[in-house]
Structure formats: structure tokens, C-alpha cells
Design a protein around this motif. Structure first.
Motif, PDB file in Angstrom:
ATOM      1  N   ASP A  75       0.962  -1.126   0.091  1.00 35.57           N
ATOM      2  CA  ASP A  75      -0.057   0.194   0.128  1.00 35.57           C
ATOM      3  C   ASP A  75       0.827   1.261  -0.034  1.00 35.57           C
ATOM      4  O   ASP A  75       1.644   1.511   1.155  1.00 35.57           O
ATOM      5  N   GLU A  76       0.780   2.158  -0.981  1.00 35.19           N
ATOM      6  CA  GLU A  76       1.728   3.020  -1.256  1.00 35.19           C
ATOM      7  C   GLU A  76       1.504   4.012   0.004  1.00 35.19           C
ATOM      8  O   GLU A  76       2.455   4.718   0.651  1.00 35.19           O
ATOM      9  N   ALA A  77       0.292   4.253   0.369  1.00 37.35           N
ATOM     10  CA  ALA A  77       0.007   5.385   1.395  1.00 37.35           C
ATOM     11  C   ALA A  77       0.666   4.777   2.841  1.00 37.35           C
ATOM     12  O   ALA A  77       1.055   5.590   3.802  1.00 37.35           O
ATOM     13  N   TYR A  78       0.841   3.599   3.043  1.00 32.01           N
ATOM     14  CA  TYR A  78       1.433   3.190   4.205  1.00 32.01           C
ATOM     15  C   TYR A  78       3.163   3.431   4.016  1.00 32.01           C
ATOM     16  O   TYR A  78       3.491   3.785   5.343  1.00 32.01           O
ATOM     17  N   HIS A  80       4.238   6.194   3.102  1.00 29.67           N
ATOM     18  CA  HIS A  80       4.161   7.556   3.750  1.00 29.67           C
ATOM     19  C   HIS A  80       3.747   7.696   5.065  1.00 29.67           C
ATOM     20  O   HIS A  80       4.203   8.825   5.823  1.00 29.67           O
ATOM     21  N   ARG A  81       2.935   6.812   5.465  1.00 29.53           N
ATOM     22  CA  ARG A  81       2.618   7.016   7.104  1.00 29.53           C
ATOM     23  C   ARG A  81       3.629   6.676   7.845  1.00 29.53           C
ATOM     24  O   ARG A  81       3.783   7.144   9.001  1.00 29.53           O
ATOM     25  N   ASP A  84       5.704   9.704   7.973  1.00 28.63           N
ATOM     26  CA  ASP A  84       5.000  10.787   8.889  1.00 28.63           C
ATOM     27  C   ASP A  84       4.972  10.501  10.325  1.00 28.63           C
ATOM     28  O   ASP A  84       5.386  11.250  10.848  1.00 28.63           O
ATOM     29  N   SER A 127       6.922  -2.665  -3.690  1.00 26.62           N
ATOM     30  CA  SER A 127       6.840  -2.006  -2.386  1.00 26.62           C
ATOM     31  C   SER A 127       8.207  -1.207  -2.126  1.00 26.62           C
ATOM     32  O   SER A 127       8.098  -0.380  -1.365  1.00 26.62           O
ATOM     33  N   PHE A 130       7.596   2.116  -3.528  1.00 25.83           N
ATOM     34  CA  PHE A 130       6.915   2.930  -2.691  1.00 25.83           C
ATOM     35  C   PHE A 130       7.525   3.617  -1.720  1.00 25.83           C
ATOM     36  O   PHE A 130       7.607   4.600  -1.230  1.00 25.83           O
ATOM     37  N   ALA A 134       8.584   7.342  -0.911  1.00 28.95           N
ATOM     38  CA  ALA A 134       8.111   8.192   0.285  1.00 28.95           C
ATOM     39  C   ALA A 134       9.366   8.577   1.342  1.00 28.95           C
ATOM     40  O   ALA A 134       9.216   9.532   1.767  1.00 28.95           O
TER      41      ALA A 134
END
Length: 260
Positions: A75-78, A80-81, A84, A127, A130, A134
Motif C-alpha cells: 500500500d503506497e499510502a502506508y 508515507h504513513r 510521517d 513495495s 513505494f 516516500a
């Protein structure tokens, strides 16, 4: 030696904030314990929340610094999380050990399902894309280090029957690492890959006959232990490797020498 006993000694990663994926077991968990003992601030990622929480608690109870976030590296958003979380918890990111991966089904490519091919390539290679996408913007601020877990399989003439998807993903990962290293060296970012040999992790299963077979492939006549791979990751992550980038470092008990 406990983390508390290490206080006051020279630590290889003191004050460095590092993401580790695949941290719930095996090489990732060993790296988390080792990096914490060397003074790192850790952000631990994996799919299994219970195991992550247990490991994080083990580190913090020993006066180490760690937080965790469960999720899926595909999950690309993961990705970035995790970055963050590093910034919100510690104020910066200094590096990442992108270690998560899978083996997938074993068998000839002609008999392999497209679903297995896609899952292995996505988990092991996409992955990594990704993660790099990020992490690199956060590292450009002050420089840093990325280490990716590849494999001798598919690299250094390490062809193994029945492992087409795994070999393709791990060979592709080395290509990505070398491209990233070339792109970002001038920004103070080092990027390297590890090529472990057969290692005693859950991925290797628990069949003693299989372990004996894998051990026999290595000139050292044994499998590696997760901590041994973690020690190599520590070297690449540390300032001792300050002039090392774009490399695929074998940590394989000599198996690549035998296969060449």
C-alpha cells in the motif's frame, strides 16, 4: 549486554531515526533489537500488529526508543504513513531498512499462476519503489541511508529451480538500488542492498530435512542466523560504510562463490 548497559558507550546509530519494515519477525526483528541497542530511534512496520507491539514493548522496556505502525508494504499510502510517524515522533528520518518480503509459490514458471507472480513482484519490488518514493524526500533534508533486503537468488548467478517470481523480484530490486544510488549520491543519500543466503527464519519453514538441504548448499555448511544478516545491515546503515553506495553485499555463507 542490555541497552541500559550500552548507555555511555559509543553507539553506531546514536540519535538516528530509522524505519524497519518486515520487523515483526526474522531478520527485521533482529535488526530492530540490534539497531535499538546501537542507539537508534525506530519506526517499526509489518502486517502483524500483535507481534509488532510485543517487539516495541521489549525495546522500550530496555530503555530503547521505538514506535510501530502495522500495515501492508504493498500500500503506497502506508510507506508515507511510516515516514510521517518518524517525523512526528522524532522530528526527522535518517534511514530505512526496507526488509519486508515474501517467497511465494515454488514451481516452474509455466505452471505458476499470474496471481502468485503479481503478489511476489508487488511485495518484493513494487513495495521497494513505494518505500523509496516516500523516504527519499525526507532524507534529502540532511542525507541518509537506505538498505534493501534482496537475495543471492537471481543475483550473482544464484539461479534456483522453481523460484522464477522470487528471483525476478530480487534481481529487479538490485537494479532499483543501483539506480537510486546513482540518482541520489550527490544529495548525501547512500543506497545499498543485502544478498542474504539461506537464513533460519519463518520463510525457511521448520522442516529439518529442508534446513539440512539448504545448509548443504553453503560452503560454510550451515544456514545464517537473522542476527548475522542484521549485523551486515548495521554496517551499511552506519558511518563505517560512508563510502559504500550502489552495492549488493553478499551475506551468504559463501553460496554465491560456489555458484559462480
Amino acid at each position: 549486554m542490555t541497552m541500559q548497559q550500552r548507555k555511555g558507550m559509543t553507539m553506531e546509530l546514536k540519535g538516528k531515526t530509522i524505519i524497519i519494515t518486515g520487523a515483526s519477525s526474522g531478520i527485521g526483528a533482529s535488526a530492530a533489537l540490534l539497531f535499538a541497542s546501537e542507539g537508534a530511534n525506530l519506526v517499526l512496520g509489518a502486517r502483524r500488529a500483535a507481534e509488532l507491539n510485543q517487539l516495541t514493548g521489549q525495546i522500550t522496556q530496555s530503555n530503547g526508543r521505538a514506535v510501530c505502525l502495522a500495515g501492508d508494504v504493498t500500500d503506497e499510502a502506508y510507506a508515507h504513513r511510516l515516514v510521517d510517524l518518524a517525523r512526528s515522533e522524532y522530528g526527522r528520518l535518517d534511514g530505512a531498512f526496507n526488509n519486508a518480503g515474501m517467497m511465494g509459490e515454488i514451481g516452474p514458471v509455466a505452471e505458476m499462476s499470474a496471481a502468485n507472480w503479481t503478489e511476489v513482484i508487488t511485495t518484493n519490488l513494487t513495495s521497494a519503489f513505494f518505500s523509496a518514493k516516500a523516504q527519499i524526500p525526507a532524507l534529502v533534508e540532511q542525507g541518509g541511508v537506505l538498505v534493501f533486503t534482496s537475495s543471492f537468488v537471481g543475483v550473482d548467478n544464484g539461479g534456483m529451480p522453481g523460484m522464477g517470481a522470487y528471483a525476478a523480484s530480487k534481481a529487479g530490486l538490485v537494479g532499483l538500488v543501483r539506480s537510486l544510488a546513482a540518482d541520489h549520491a550527490a544529495e548525501g543519500i547512500r543506497v545499498n542492498a543485502l544478498l542474504p543466503g539461506g537464513t533460519r527464519t519463518a520463510m525457511a519453514g521448520d522442516d529439518p530435512d529442508t534446513h539440512d538441504f539448504i545448509a548443504g548448499l553453503h560452503p560454510m555448511k550451515r544456514m545464517g542466523e537473522p542476527k548475522e544478516i542484521a549485523q551486515a545491515a548495521l554496517f551499511l546503515m552506519s558511518d563505517r560504510a560512508s563510502f559504500v553506495t550502489g552495492t549488493a553485499m553478499s551475506v551468504d555463507g559463501g553460496i554465491s562463490a560456489r555458484l559462480l
